[in-house]
Design a protein around this motif. Sequence first.
Motif, PDB file in Angstrom:
ATOM      1  N   ASP A 115      50.488 127.083 -59.299  1.00 19.53           N
ATOM      2  CA  ASP A 115      50.737 125.458 -58.917  1.00 19.53           C
ATOM      3  C   ASP A 115      51.364 125.519 -57.399  1.00 19.53           C
ATOM      4  OD1 ASP A 115      53.567 126.339 -58.586  1.00 19.53           O
ATOM      5  OD2 ASP A 115      54.003 125.423 -60.679  1.00 19.53           O
ATOM      6  N   MET A 116      51.041 124.319 -57.097  1.00 21.07           N
ATOM      7  CA  MET A 116      51.623 123.877 -55.592  1.00 21.07           C
ATOM      8  C   MET A 116      52.447 122.657 -55.560  1.00 21.07           C
ATOM      9  SD  MET A 116      48.098 124.846 -53.279  1.00 21.07           S
ATOM     10  CE  MET A 116      46.754 123.954 -54.654  1.00 21.07           C
ATOM     11  N   HIS A 117      53.572 122.673 -54.697  1.00 22.98           N
ATOM     12  CA  HIS A 117      54.384 121.569 -54.559  1.00 22.98           C
ATOM     13  C   HIS A 117      54.530 121.314 -53.015  1.00 22.98           C
ATOM     14  CE1 HIS A 117      55.548 123.097 -58.662  1.00 22.98           C
ATOM     15  NE2 HIS A 117      56.225 121.701 -58.873  1.00 22.98           N
ATOM     16  N   PHE A 118      54.150 120.018 -52.658  1.00 24.76           N
ATOM     17  CA  PHE A 118      54.047 119.923 -51.344  1.00 24.76           C
ATOM     18  C   PHE A 118      54.900 118.389 -50.907  1.00 24.76           C
ATOM     19  CE2 PHE A 118      50.099 122.343 -51.492  1.00 24.76           C
ATOM     20  CZ  PHE A 118      50.658 123.313 -50.897  1.00 24.76           C
ATOM     21  N   MET A 119      55.729 118.456 -49.901  1.00 23.32           N
ATOM     22  CA  MET A 119      56.134 117.332 -49.350  1.00 23.32           C
ATOM     23  C   MET A 119      55.080 116.796 -48.405  1.00 23.32           C
ATOM     24  SD  MET A 119      59.224 115.497 -48.625  1.00 23.32           S
ATOM     25  CE  MET A 119      60.395 116.499 -48.547  1.00 23.32           C
ATOM     26  N   LEU A 120      54.416 115.413 -48.545  1.00 20.58           N
ATOM     27  CA  LEU A 120      53.733 114.832 -47.786  1.00 20.58           C
ATOM     28  C   LEU A 120      54.037 113.501 -47.526  1.00 20.58           C
ATOM     29  CD1 LEU A 120      50.557 116.105 -49.974  1.00 20.58           C
ATOM     30  CD2 LEU A 120      51.090 116.705 -47.770  1.00 20.58           C
ATOM     31  N   GLN A 121      52.948 112.914 -46.456  1.00 23.02           N
ATOM     32  CA  GLN A 121      53.353 111.506 -46.403  1.00 23.02           C
ATOM     33  C   GLN A 121      53.220 110.748 -47.569  1.00 23.02           C
ATOM     34  OE1 GLN A 121      51.160 110.159 -42.807  1.00 23.02           O
ATOM     35  NE2 GLN A 121      51.269 107.951 -43.392  1.00 23.02           N
ATOM     36  N   LYS A 122      53.879 109.676 -48.032  1.00 23.14           N
ATOM     37  CA  LYS A 122      53.707 109.002 -49.184  1.00 23.14           C
ATOM     38  C   LYS A 122      52.283 108.493 -49.527  1.00 23.14           C
ATOM     39  CE  LYS A 122      55.516 104.906 -51.721  1.00 23.14           C
ATOM     40  NZ  LYS A 122      56.383 103.705 -51.580  1.00 23.14           N
ATOM     41  N   GLU A 123      51.770 107.922 -48.291  1.00 24.39           N
ATOM     42  CA  GLU A 123      50.192 107.223 -48.446  1.00 24.39           C
ATOM     43  C   GLU A 123      49.163 108.693 -48.842  1.00 24.39           C
ATOM     44  OE1 GLU A 123      46.860 105.680 -45.379  1.00 24.39           O
ATOM     45  OE2 GLU A 123      49.100 105.704 -44.536  1.00 24.39           O
ATOM     46  N   VAL A 124      49.654 109.465 -48.475  1.00 21.61           N
ATOM     47  CA  VAL A 124      48.570 110.796 -48.681  1.00 21.61           C
ATOM     48  C   VAL A 124      48.542 111.208 -50.235  1.00 21.61           C
ATOM     49  CG1 VAL A 124      48.072 113.205 -48.385  1.00 21.61           C
ATOM     50  CG2 VAL A 124      48.608 111.807 -46.499  1.00 21.61           C
ATOM     51  N   VAL A 125      49.793 111.219 -50.789  1.00 25.33           N
ATOM     52  CA  VAL A 125      50.080 111.546 -52.168  1.00 25.33           C
ATOM     53  C   VAL A 125      49.304 110.184 -52.979  1.00 25.33           C
ATOM     54  CG1 VAL A 125      51.767 111.714 -53.902  1.00 25.33           C
ATOM     55  CG2 VAL A 125      52.256 112.780 -51.974  1.00 25.33           C
ATOM     56  N   GLU A 126      49.563 109.177 -52.533  1.00 20.94           N
ATOM     57  CA  GLU A 126      48.948 107.900 -53.138  1.00 20.94           C
ATOM     58  C   GLU A 126      47.455 108.183 -53.287  1.00 20.94           C
ATOM     59  OE1 GLU A 126      50.726 104.505 -51.137  1.00 20.94           O
ATOM     60  OE2 GLU A 126      52.316 104.192 -52.260  1.00 20.94           O
ATOM     61  N   ARG A 127      46.811 108.344 -52.325  1.00 16.86           N
ATOM     62  CA  ARG A 127      45.112 108.620 -52.269  1.00 16.86           C
ATOM     63  C   ARG A 127      44.859 109.884 -53.133  1.00 16.86           C
ATOM     64  NH1 ARG A 127      45.675 108.426 -46.179  1.00 16.86           N
ATOM     65  NH2 ARG A 127      44.515 110.370 -45.952  1.00 16.86           N
ATOM     66  N   MET A 128      45.596 110.948 -52.983  1.00 12.70           N
ATOM     67  CA  MET A 128      45.733 112.291 -53.963  1.00 12.70           C
ATOM     68  C   MET A 128      45.348 111.696 -55.308  1.00 12.70           C
ATOM     69  SD  MET A 128      47.596 114.880 -52.004  1.00 12.70           S
ATOM     70  CE  MET A 128      47.258 116.468 -52.828  1.00 12.70           C
ATOM     71  N   ALA A 129      46.332 111.040 -55.727  1.00  9.18           N
ATOM     72  CA  ALA A 129      46.285 110.500 -57.190  1.00  9.18           C
ATOM     73  C   ALA A 129      45.782 109.152 -57.495  1.00  9.18           C
ATOM     74  CB  ALA A 129      47.986 110.284 -57.603  1.00  9.18           C
ATOM     75  N   SER A 130      45.089 108.566 -56.743  1.00 10.19           N
ATOM     76  CA  SER A 130      44.524 107.436 -56.932  1.00 10.19           C
ATOM     77  C   SER A 130      43.051 107.426 -57.684  1.00 10.19           C
ATOM     78  CB  SER A 130      44.206 106.785 -55.701  1.00 10.19           C
ATOM     79  OG  SER A 130      43.490 105.196 -55.875  1.00 10.19           O
ATOM     80  N   GLY A 131      42.807 106.403 -58.547  1.00 10.02           N
ATOM     81  CA  GLY A 131      41.575 106.429 -59.077  1.00 10.02           C
ATOM     82  C   GLY A 131      40.811 105.354 -58.879  1.00 10.02           C
ATOM     83  N   PRO A 132      39.427 105.401 -59.210  1.00 16.14           N
ATOM     84  CA  PRO A 132      38.244 104.301 -58.952  1.00 16.14           C
ATOM     85  C   PRO A 132      38.675 102.990 -59.021  1.00 16.14           C
ATOM     86  CG  PRO A 132      37.543 105.790 -60.608  1.00 16.14           C
ATOM     87  CD  PRO A 132      38.978 106.061 -60.435  1.00 16.14           C
ATOM     88  N   ASN A 133      38.151 102.300 -58.148  1.00 19.53           N
ATOM     89  CA  ASN A 133      38.481 100.641 -57.891  1.00 19.53           C
ATOM     90  C   ASN A 133      39.830 100.359 -57.405  1.00 19.53           C
ATOM     91  OD1 ASN A 133      35.869  99.859 -59.368  1.00 19.53           O
ATOM     92  ND2 ASN A 133      37.057 100.676 -61.066  1.00 19.53           N
ATOM     93  N   CYS A 134      40.225 101.300 -56.441  1.00 13.55           N
ATOM     94  CA  CYS A 134      41.480 101.143 -55.827  1.00 13.55           C
ATOM     95  C   CYS A 134      41.221 101.504 -54.380  1.00 13.55           C
ATOM     96  CB  CYS A 134      42.342 102.173 -56.518  1.00 13.55           C
ATOM     97  SG  CYS A 134      44.199 102.198 -55.462  1.00 13.55           S
ATOM     98  N   LYS A 135      41.994 100.873 -53.466  1.00 15.33           N
ATOM     99  CA  LYS A 135      41.789 100.806 -52.050  1.00 15.33           C
ATOM    100  C   LYS A 135      41.973 102.248 -51.596  1.00 15.33           C
ATOM    101  CE  LYS A 135      42.951  98.455 -47.758  1.00 15.33           C
ATOM    102  NZ  LYS A 135      43.834  97.422 -47.027  1.00 15.33           N
ATOM    103  N   ALA A 136      43.128 103.063 -52.175  1.00 14.69           N
ATOM    104  CA  ALA A 136      43.482 104.247 -51.721  1.00 14.69           C
ATOM    105  C   ALA A 136      42.376 105.410 -52.069  1.00 14.69           C
ATOM    106  CB  ALA A 136      44.868 104.640 -52.385  1.00 14.69           C
ATOM    107  N   TYR A 137      41.710 105.140 -53.088  1.00 13.59           N
ATOM    108  CA  TYR A 137      40.727 106.104 -53.757  1.00 13.59           C
ATOM    109  C   TYR A 137      39.666 106.303 -52.518  1.00 13.59           C
ATOM    110  CZ  TYR A 137      37.065 107.656 -57.314  1.00 13.59           C
ATOM    111  OH  TYR A 137      36.385 108.422 -57.861  1.00 13.59           O
ATOM    112  N   GLY A 138      39.355 107.904 -52.361  1.00 13.48           N
ATOM    113  CA  GLY A 138      38.616 108.283 -51.576  1.00 13.48           C
ATOM    114  C   GLY A 138      38.387 109.780 -51.586  1.00 13.48           C
ATOM    115  N   ARG A 139      37.661 110.334 -50.449  1.00 12.24           N
ATOM    116  CA  ARG A 139      37.264 111.814 -50.670  1.00 12.24           C
ATOM    117  C   ARG A 139      38.376 112.659 -50.987  1.00 12.24           C
ATOM    118  NH1 ARG A 139      36.529 116.551 -46.714  1.00 12.24           N
ATOM    119  NH2 ARG A 139      38.234 115.378 -45.558  1.00 12.24           N
ATOM    120  N   LEU A 140      39.617 112.521 -50.715  1.00 13.19           N
ATOM    121  CA  LEU A 140      40.851 113.276 -51.036  1.00 13.19           C
ATOM    122  C   LEU A 140      41.025 113.086 -52.077  1.00 13.19           C
ATOM    123  CD1 LEU A 140      42.886 115.078 -49.882  1.00 13.19           C
ATOM    124  CD2 LEU A 140      44.343 113.179 -49.420  1.00 13.19           C
ATOM    125  N   SER A 141      41.037 111.829 -53.091  1.00  9.95           N
ATOM    126  CA  SER A 141      41.221 111.700 -54.316  1.00  9.95           C
ATOM    127  C   SER A 141      40.361 112.802 -55.146  1.00  9.95           C
ATOM    128  CB  SER A 141      41.158 110.257 -54.764  1.00  9.95           C
ATOM    129  OG  SER A 141      41.593 109.500 -53.886  1.00  9.95           O
TER     130      SER A 141
END
Length: 295
Positions: free
Chosen positions: A138-164
């Motif tokens: 496993d991995m635990h990281f402190m990141l910019q909140k916006e980056v974590v939101e992008r990582m966890a985002s699903g389709p049909n959401c503005k934050a959803y992208g390559r990182l997701s």
Amino acid sequence: MNSKMHLGHQAKKRFGQNFLHNDAIISDIVDAINPEVGENLVEIGPGLGALTEPVAERAKKLSVVELDRDLAHRLRHHPFLAPQLTIYETDALNFDFSQLLTQQDGSERPLRIFGNLPYNISTPLIFHLLTFKDKVKDMHFMLQKEVVERMASGPNCKAYGRLSIMTQYQCEVIPVMEIGPEAFNPAPKVDSAIVRLIPHKTIKNPVKDINALNTVCLAAFNQRRKTIRNGFKKLISVEQLASLNIDANLRPENLTIDDYITLANFIVDNPVEETEQPSDKKQSRRAMKRAQQQE
């Protein structure tokens, strides 16, 4: 954090340094990691030891990867931490984490990686670490909140992208907690968050080539406001999209991860002929670079 570790060290902007100093939050983060004796723990960017000290107290030994030579020197001469650490003074972006698998007794233990990652390199560093996912528990990281939101985002959401897509394809993504700027010194201008990444042991819908998945994601989200009809025109035709049951009028954020896997597998089986002129290739490379930098 050991107060002496902080004396005389100025945070270096070029390394994206922001040091945790809130003891309650540090304790919550260490509880989330839950380090135990005998585990193969690896910290990226230990800095002034805010997480290193309490993790070492629980686990007794860990490896750390630190680019800043001044901070690496401090850790080597720390009065009680030094004997518990194996210090790698190098850039984590270029580090071969697989070399940490083998223990002194010759056995191999999966890596448990954690750290307060420099926000200016967090995305490329995550992508680098994912190349070692088969060796990671496993991995635990402190990141910019916006980056974590992008990582966890699903389709049909503005934050959803390559990182997701690239992260969720390879890992379970679990946002753990949010942290305000006041917990750091110097205080960043953004909110932060802790994310837990657990690599999938098996992937239900495996892509034929992970690089192809990255390619279709870059092509799509480089022009995310355009329909995929336009975004993919150099990779796949409207007729081919229809044959895959993908609506060419959708935008990139409307496609599921399975859709992107389908597209990636298609371009593996149907490689695009080399028809671009040198000037076109240059423009394509610039466009791809812009898309990567936006993340």
